[in-house]
Design an enzyme around this catalytic site. Structure first.
Site, PDB file in Angstrom:
ATOM      1  N   GLU A 254      -6.583  34.657  22.648  1.00 11.18           N
ATOM      2  CA  GLU A 254      -7.063  35.923  22.119  1.00 11.18           C
ATOM      3  C   GLU A 254      -6.123  37.083  22.459  1.00 11.18           C
ATOM      4  O   GLU A 254      -5.772  37.281  23.625  1.00 11.18           O
ATOM      5  CB  GLU A 254      -8.480  36.189  22.654  1.00 11.18           C
ATOM      6  CG  GLU A 254      -9.108  37.494  22.202  1.00 11.18           C
ATOM      7  CD  GLU A 254      -9.197  37.640  20.702  1.00 11.18           C
ATOM      8  OE1 GLU A 254      -9.627  36.693  20.027  1.00 11.18           O
ATOM      9  OE2 GLU A 254      -8.825  38.718  20.190  1.00 11.18           O
ATOM     10  N   THR A 298      -8.792  37.206  14.263  1.00  8.73           N
ATOM     11  CA  THR A 298      -8.803  35.801  14.705  1.00  8.73           C
ATOM     12  C   THR A 298      -8.996  34.859  13.516  1.00  8.73           C
ATOM     13  O   THR A 298      -8.333  33.822  13.412  1.00  8.73           O
ATOM     14  CB  THR A 298      -9.954  35.533  15.701  1.00  8.73           C
ATOM     15  OG1 THR A 298      -9.915  36.514  16.711  1.00  8.73           O
ATOM     16  CG2 THR A 298      -9.839  34.154  16.312  1.00  8.73           C
ATOM     17  N   HIS A 413     -10.239  40.065  25.019  1.00  6.55           N
ATOM     18  CA  HIS A 413     -10.552  40.795  23.785  1.00  6.55           C
ATOM     19  C   HIS A 413     -10.827  42.250  24.127  1.00  6.55           C
ATOM     20  O   HIS A 413     -11.401  42.537  25.179  1.00  6.55           O
ATOM     21  CB  HIS A 413     -11.781  40.163  23.126  1.00  6.55           C
ATOM     22  CG  HIS A 413     -11.982  40.602  21.700  1.00  6.55           C
ATOM     23  ND1 HIS A 413     -12.409  41.868  21.372  1.00  6.55           N
ATOM     24  CD2 HIS A 413     -11.791  39.945  20.541  1.00  6.55           C
ATOM     25  CE1 HIS A 413     -12.472  41.962  20.058  1.00  6.55           C
ATOM     26  NE2 HIS A 413     -12.106  40.818  19.523  1.00  6.55           N
ATOM     27  N   ASP A 472      -3.279  34.994  18.825  1.00  5.98           N
ATOM     28  CA  ASP A 472      -3.859  35.078  17.473  1.00  5.98           C
ATOM     29  C   ASP A 472      -3.442  36.333  16.708  1.00  5.98           C
ATOM     30  O   ASP A 472      -3.268  36.298  15.495  1.00  5.98           O
ATOM     31  CB  ASP A 472      -5.389  34.908  17.505  1.00  5.98           C
ATOM     32  CG  ASP A 472      -6.128  35.975  18.307  1.00  5.98           C
ATOM     33  OD1 ASP A 472      -5.467  36.753  19.027  1.00  5.98           O
ATOM     34  OD2 ASP A 472      -7.368  36.020  18.216  1.00  5.98           O
ATOM     35  N   HIS A 473      -3.261  37.446  17.418  1.00  2.00           N
ATOM     36  CA  HIS A 473      -2.873  38.706  16.770  1.00  2.00           C
ATOM     37  C   HIS A 473      -2.595  39.719  17.867  1.00  2.00           C
ATOM     38  O   HIS A 473      -2.774  39.405  19.044  1.00  2.00           O
ATOM     39  CB  HIS A 473      -3.978  39.231  15.838  1.00  2.00           C
ATOM     40  CG  HIS A 473      -5.330  39.233  16.497  1.00  2.00           C
ATOM     41  ND1 HIS A 473      -5.704  40.191  17.406  1.00  2.00           N
ATOM     42  CD2 HIS A 473      -6.373  38.373  16.418  1.00  2.00           C
ATOM     43  CE1 HIS A 473      -6.916  39.929  17.849  1.00  2.00           C
ATOM     44  NE2 HIS A 473      -7.351  38.820  17.281  1.00  2.00           N
TER      45      HIS A 473
END
Ligand code: GP9
Ligand code: MN
Length: 630
Positions: A254, A298, A413, A472-473
């Site tokens: 994450e 995600t 996150h 993921d980003h």
């Protein structure tokens, strides 16, 4: 005077209040929605109102009392049916109804049996408003039901309806920014805009994609197929099949960006385990690897990994195109004897995963219901990564092998909250609380990954698996440029912002021994062919836009979903071409050939998704021109 106005519209007023309250009580008794504060409670109470005012308000245009009452009754029956159906559906699926699920024929069996099995006697409650309205029609004197009102009064009524709608949307936007553009969770949508508005929104999204789909006839496949064939990167024979038959464990890390890898923060190593891992001879570490995600975050990265197609611009493809035909990696592995699954301790409906995973051919979704979240085991968005990994390995031990498991972590996150005992390094000190805490949650995730590796080794699964891990980003947006500039000790330019979209990728093959750091530019869109080729599975006939990173034909080219791109020599952003070496602006001509390519590729991806083109593939045989792919 006021009494006159009210009594004139008494049936209408009774109807609005009765349905409003029935809906609200339906919410609190039938759906397990998490309400965190008074504002959310207020939004929940308010959210049915604008729709009800509007839809019942149409009665103001009906002159005949009888017809008007019939209309009002019909509306109340319809709204009751909507609430009732959602409640019954929710009992079984823990989710709200969405149109694709009603139209997916494979669901019909499940749906009808679960509906009958989930009826409760108390469900008549959903029709309380209908009963109250019937009583109102019966007992309110007929002359009081004859409505006469001026056009101005009617206009005012609809202005007030619109104002309530705006207030509702405004509060929802405050509570959950970008809720409608990103549409990340049905539960959040219902919580914020209400069941009725949610269904209208769902109808809008689904009809838009259906219209685009209806316009496609499959002829587009030729053009797209030719492009795909021309860019096909054949596997390196040295690498092809080196992990054949192994389990695949793919881990979505994450919000992990590459700027923290092999780096320190105030003298503290941020990712000690991942740093070691990148030097491990069994690991390929990709240091110039980019995410290609958009608003779907995600879920977009999942889409990229599975399909090697770009997600959509401005919306989450998991929501808008969950009814499409896909050639996912999971489906291909499933055909080759793999048990395919996703492990993620969150609601099934988040990012519409429960529906999209069906389209992606994933055999099982281990969602929050598959995990036991003990005391102190949740933080921030949900279950902490360490217990999540511990329990996931236990679940893996029971799986039929070979399996393909995708594990999606959650602790790192935004807003990067952590319990005291999990803070392994201090916070950073800058003007950005977000960046300050980010280093700590990344450090925690690194620890979790280390524990995962230990668990896998202890379980005996490790040696016969391949472990793929990717960020993921981004986790730190451009809003934190000032703090980021302080950490990186430079002023952050658009060039840096593009380079900051780098996320780490590790491909770890226990026992392989010839791993190394690969600094070729690549992106998440390349994951599918890269992994499938390592597994010895051929992708020649598949329609996808990435390329095997190990292939000698792989080009150093990463296209971002927003049109920016990176090559080995340049970065193109905000219509400016930068030199990668110097970070300085350079002649736009250097970027020009790639500008065209980037927009073509994104456009072809959109064509495939919007037109649902893969459904035509079987009819037409393999991709046009596929014999050339040698
Ligand atoms: C939610 C998790 C996080 O289930 O995947 O989603 P994100 O906000 O990062 O897209
Ligand atoms: Mn994410």
């Amino acid at each position: 005077m006021r009494k006159m106005v009210c009594s004139k519209h008494s049936v209408l007023i009774v109807a609005i209040v009765a349905t409003w309250l029935t809906t609200y009580f339906g919410y609190i008794t039938s759906f397990n929605m998490k309400i965190d504060n008074m504002m959310q409670e207020f939004i929940l109470l308010l959210n049915p109102l604008s729709f009800l005012l509007f839809v019942y308000g149409i009665a103001l245009f009906i002159k005949s009392t009888k017809r008007r009452n019939i209309y009002i009754l019909t509306v109340s029956v319809m709204t009751s049916i909507i609430m009732f159906s959602n409640a019954v559906f929710y009992r079984f699926f823990n989710d709200f109804i969405t149109l694709p699920i009603l139209f997916q024929t494979s669901n019909f069996g499940d749906l009808s049996s679960s509906v009958t099995a989930n009826l409760h006697l108390t469900d008549v409650f959903f029709f309380t408003d209908v009963l109250i309205i019937c009583l109102a029609i019966r007992f309110i004197p007929k002359n009081e039901q004859k409505v006469q009102h001026s056009k101005i009064a009617r206009k005012l009524y609809f202005v007030m309806t619109a104002a309530i709608m705006m207030i509702n949307l405004g509060l929802a936007e405050m509570e959950r920014p970008q809720l409608l553009t990103r549409s990340f969770d049905r539960e959040l949508l219902v919580k914020n805009i209400g069941t009725y508005n949610y269904h209208i929104y769902d109808l809008f999204i689904q009809s838009k994609s259906h219209a685009q789909r209806a316009l496609a006839d499959g002829s587009e496949l030729v053009e797209v197929g030719n492009y795909i064939n021309a860019n096909y990167a054949a596997p390196d024979p040295e690498m092809y099949g080196i992990a054949e038959g192994r389990n695949i464990i793919a881990i979505s890390l994450e919000s992990l960006q590459s700027f923290v890898i092999n780096e320190e923060m105030d003298g503290h190593v941020i990712t000690p385990f991942l740093n070691e891992l990148s030097k491990d001879p069994d690991t390929f570490y990709f240091s110039d690897f980019y995410h290609n995600t958009g608003l779907g975050k995600t879920s977009d990265s999942e889409f990229l990994l599975e399909n090697s197609l770009y997600p959509r611009n401005g919306s989450a493809v998991f929501f808008t195109h969950s009814g499409n035909t896909y050639e996912s990696m999971a489906a291909q592995l499933g055909e080759n004897g793999y048990f395919t699954n996703v492990m993620h301790p969150n609601n099934r409906s988040f990012w519409n995963r429960d529906i999209m995973y069906g389209a992606l051919g994933i055999d099982k979704f281990y969602d929050i219901e598959s995990y036991t979240v003990g005391e102190g085991e949740a933080v921030n968005w949900g279950m902490k990564d360490i217990p999540f990994f511990n329990q996931s390995v236990e679940l893996m031990k029971e799986m039929p092998q070979p399996f393909y498991s995708r594990l999606i972590t959650l602790t790192n996150h935004h807003p990067f909250d952590l319990d005291e005992e999990d803070k392994l390094i201090p916070e950073y000190t800058s003007n950005s609380n977000t960046l300050n805490k980010y280093f700590q949650t990344v450090r925690y995730m690194d620890e979790a990954v280390k524990i995962l590796f230990e668990d896998l080794k202890a379980s005996g699964l490790y040696d016969n698996s391949i472990i793929v891990m990717y960020g993921d980003h981004y986790g730190i947006s451009e809003n934190h440029n000032k703090a980021m500039g302080m950490y990186l000790d430079k002023e952050i330019t658009p060039f840096d912002n593009a380079k900051l979209q780098r996320v780490p990728l590790y491909i770890h093959i226990p026992g392989y021994g010839k791993g190394k750091t690969i600094d070729e530019v690549s992106g998440q869109v390349d994951l599918r062919p890269t992994i499938l080729h390592l597994m010895g599975l051929d992708t020649k006939d598949d329609m996808y836009l990435g390329a095997d990173i190990f292939s000698p034909d792989h080009e150093p080219f990463a296209i971002f979903r927003d049109g920016r791109f990176v090559t080995d020599k340049n970065v193109f952003t905000q219509d400016v071409c930068y030199d990668t070496e110097t970070g300085e602006e350079t002649d736009k001509g250097e970027c020009e050939p790639f500008m065209e390519r980037a927009s073509t590729e994104l456009n072809y991806s959109d064509m495939i998704i919007n037109g649902d083109l893969l459904r035509f593939k079987e009819e037409q045989g393999n991709t046009p021109g596929s014999p050339d792919k040698e």
